[in-house]
Design a protein around this motif. Structure first.
Motif, short mmCIF file in Angstrom:
data_model
loop_
_atom_site.label_atom_id
_atom_site.label_comp_id
_atom_site.label_asym_id
_atom_site.label_seq_id
_atom_site.Cartn_x
_atom_site.Cartn_y
_atom_site.Cartn_z
N LYS A 29 0.86 -1.19 0.00
CA LYS A 29 0.00 0.00 0.00
C LYS A 29 0.89 1.22 0.00
O LYS A 29 1.84 1.32 0.75
CB LYS A 29 -0.88 0.00 1.25
N ARG A 30 0.58 2.16 -0.84
CA ARG A 30 1.27 3.45 -0.85
C ARG A 30 0.44 4.42 -0.02
O ARG A 30 -0.72 4.66 -0.31
CB ARG A 30 1.40 3.98 -2.29
N TRP A 31 1.03 4.94 1.04
CA TRP A 31 0.33 5.82 1.95
C TRP A 31 0.47 7.27 1.49
O TRP A 31 1.51 7.68 1.01
CB TRP A 31 0.92 5.69 3.36
N THR A 32 -0.57 8.06 1.67
CA THR A 32 -0.51 9.49 1.39
C THR A 32 -0.06 10.21 2.67
O THR A 32 -0.11 9.63 3.77
CB THR A 32 -1.87 10.05 0.97
N GLU A 51 8.97 7.20 9.60
CA GLU A 51 9.00 8.26 8.59
C GLU A 51 8.24 7.77 7.37
O GLU A 51 8.23 6.57 7.08
CB GLU A 51 10.43 8.58 8.17
N LEU A 52 7.62 8.69 6.66
CA LEU A 52 6.94 8.38 5.40
C LEU A 52 7.91 8.75 4.28
O LEU A 52 8.26 9.91 4.10
CB LEU A 52 5.65 9.19 5.27
N ILE A 53 8.35 7.74 3.54
CA ILE A 53 9.30 7.95 2.45
C ILE A 53 8.76 7.28 1.19
O ILE A 53 8.58 6.06 1.17
CB ILE A 53 10.70 7.40 2.80
N ASN A 54 8.49 8.09 0.17
CA ASN A 54 7.96 7.58 -1.11
C ASN A 54 6.75 6.68 -0.92
O ASN A 54 6.64 5.63 -1.54
CB ASN A 54 9.04 6.83 -1.89
N GLY A 55 5.84 7.08 -0.03
CA GLY A 55 4.61 6.33 0.17
C GLY A 55 4.74 5.14 1.09
O GLY A 55 3.76 4.44 1.32
#
Length: 80
Positions: A29-32, A51-55
């Motif tokens: 899943k790619r997170w926004t 951390e959110l990195i590239n989704g």
């Protein structure tokens, strides 16, 4: 009477399509950014450094003492 063969057009070549086997299976899943912040507000990451990195939501190692003071010194220099 003889028949004259009519020329046929060569087949149209497009991009290769993925095989059904390559398309099977779960996908990450790619997170926004909004979803990431909502999870944080709901306490999903309590006690964890992420951390959110590239989704992708990645768990990161704790910051060392030296790293903290290097960043703090750089922040002070940039603030001047």
């Amino acid at each position: 009477m003889s028949t004259i063969p009519t020329p046929t057009a060569p087949p149209v070549q497009g991009p290769a399509l993925p095989s059904p086997a390559a398309d099977a299976g779960p996908r990450p899943k790619r997170w926004t950014r909004e979803e990431y912040h909502r999870l944080g507000e709901q306490g999903f990451f309590d006690g964890r450094r992420v951390e959110l990195i590239n989704g992708e939501i990645l768990e990161v190692s704790p910051q060392s003492h030296d790293h903290f003071w290097s960043i703090e010194g750089l922040r002070e220099l940039l603030a001047e």
